[in-house]
Design a protein around this motif. Structure first.
Motif: not given
Length: 505
Positions: A421-434
């Motif tokens: 009963d778990e949720v995992t969010i994988f996220a990449v911010n590929r904005n190099l400046k912000e």
């Protein structure tokens, strides 16, 4: 003004149950992957079988479910009989794919013992380059038949009474490539793979077979190769393979991180081709995909060519030893997200490779084993990416690169583990400046809380880890809060993020 992105995930937005085998890997008899990698009997950490225990523990931490073996290009001139029986009687061979000396000190039975020690299954490849149907059948009989026949009794004579029961078999490797020993045309490979597969399934109807797809999207025969070969192998094979490597050869990080878009296009094109053949054949069977070679690979290319050309026939030369930097880890994370997003059709995948050769784990001959930057996103995905992939509805700022347009700053996927009963969010911010503020609607899950927010980030995109120390390691941060079913997360510029949620008890 800070950039913002929005995402909605719902437990009913199901893509597929993720087959854990998408977190597989690959060990080829190439460079120091085997000798000096998993096996080094004179190392201080070696066990009674000569395997390095420091490497074994790092592989176990990754929880790798399946490992492809013994190649790769190596398999297309592999004589499996040379790799079994008394070690002292095994012949040395000129290994043509990588122009090295193969001693056969480690072979099928030893490798099977090692995979059991790390908790993995074997994905075995057969030689359809210089060999063919009879040799594939003999190898399968040796591995899987109980006893009472020539090759099963030979296995027993070699001290392995219980069959290996290898379930998954690759029908050759990259047979579309002119670099391949025994390269085939589409028609030649399709016919050979069909007849080999038919014979193998007569011996063991429970095995799964992988038909060779294109070696990469730049092949001049792609995707006609898939359409032509699957026209033969569609009913006997269970998967078609995909291979793809990316590099930042022109030192353009923004364009480099957008290459996962190409990977997604590759998957969609192969899926469409499979479905075309399904329709053409009026078949009820759906062909799944095995992305059994993928990674970043470009750092070591010039050194490799020099060794193979000017100093061949060495035992375990240092080949393909890419030293991965931080931006490589980001792209590996993005590629893992793509695999999860397409888990309805991608049922197996192999990060190529596992130790020393374009690998997350490196070793020093007289020193330690250590983790490259890419080890960490692979670890997080394997550890927390088990369950149901959920279709993310994302609104993100976008940017253009030299080769790609409308590239999303935020790439993400969510995985729901019903058992925990778990949720995992994988996220990449590929904005190099912000930095970007991500708000995520998770109200469908009820009373959840944030367990942790793990981040992999660094100011220097070119920083590497080494045996002397790891500059790039994950850390837990306090950058996410959950209020009334809405998560607000601060995703740092150029960062890999793992946000874990669980029941509020």
């Amino acid at each position: 003004m800070q950039k913002k992105a929005k995402m909605v995930i719902d437990k009913d937005f199901k893509i597929s149950e993720i087959d854990k085998r998408i977190y597989g890997s690959f060990i080829e008899h190439l460079g120091r992957a085997v000798y000096g990698g998993i096996y080094q009997p004179d190392h201080m950490s070696a066990d009674e079988n000569g395997f390095r225990k420091d490497v074994l523990e790092l592989v176990k931490e990754l929880d790798v479910p399946i490992i492809r073996y013994p190649g790769g290009n190596f398999v297309s001139n592999f004589f499996w009989e040379d790799s079994v029986g008394p070690v002292a009687e095994r012949p040395k061979r000129l290994e043509l794919a990588w122009r090295s000396l193969e001693t056969n000190e480690i072979g099928l039975n030893e490798f099977s013992k090692w995979t059991k020690a790390v908790g993995a299954e074997v994905m075995m490849a057969v030689n359809l380059g210089t060999r063919g149907i009879s040799d594939a059948c003999n190898l399968l009989e040796y591995c899987n038949h109980t006893g009472g026949t020539k090759y099963s009794d030979l296995r027993i004579k070699h001290g392995v009474k219980t069959p290996h029961k290898i379930k998954t078999w690759c029908l050759g490797n990259e047979m579309d490539g002119p670099w391949q020993i025994g390269h085939k045309t589409q028609e030649e490979y399709g016919r050979l793979a069909l007849e080999t597969g038919k014979a193998m399934k007569l011996i063991d109807p429970d095995i799964e077979l992988v038909s060779c797809g294109s070696s990469n999207t730049a092949m001049p025969t792609f995707p006609e190769w898939e359409a032509s070969t699957l026209d033969h192998t569609y009913e006997v094979a269970d998967f078609v393979s995909l291979h793809q490597y990316y590099g930042n050869r022109f030192n353009d990080t923004s364009n480099f991180l957008a290459q996962s878009v190409d990977m997604e296009h590759f998957i969609k094109t192969v899926t469409a081709t499979c479905d075309y053949i399904k329709a053409k054949k009026r078949s009820k069977k759906t062909m799944n995909l095995s992305f059994d070679e993928w990674n970043v690979w470009f750092h070591s290319n010039s050194d490799d060519e020099n060794i193979m050309k000017n100093d061949p026939w060495q035992k375990a030369p240092a080949l393909l030893e890419d030293m991965y930097n931080f931006e490589d880890a980001l792209l590996v994370g993005l590629m893992l997200i793509v695999l999860m997003k397409h888990s309805d059709r991608v049922k197996m995948a192999c990060l190529a490779q596992l130790v020393n050769v374009i690998a997350p784990i490196m070793t020093e001959e007289n020193g330690p084993a250590w983790k490259q930057t890419i080890y960490y996103p692979y670890l997080h995905a394997s550890k927390y990416g088990r369950g149901i992939a959920l279709e993310p509805v994302i609104s993100s700022p976008k940017h253009d690169t030299i080769d790609f347009t409308d590239v999303a700053d935020i790439e993400s996927i969510a995985v729901y583990n019903e058992e925990k009963d778990e949720v995992t969010i994988f996220a990449v911010n590929r904005n190099l400046k912000e930095d970007i503020e991500l708000t995520c609607d998770v109200r469908s899950f009820g009373d959840f809380k944030i367990i942790e927010h793990i981040v992999l980030e660094h100011e220097d995109m070119k920083i590497v880890n080494s045996a002397k120390g790891e500059a790039v390691t994950p850390k837990c941060v306090n950058r996410s809060e959950l209020v009334d079913g809405i998560i607000t997360s601060a995703l740092g510029k150029a960062s890999w993020n793992v946000i874990r949620l669980g029941k509020n008890k």
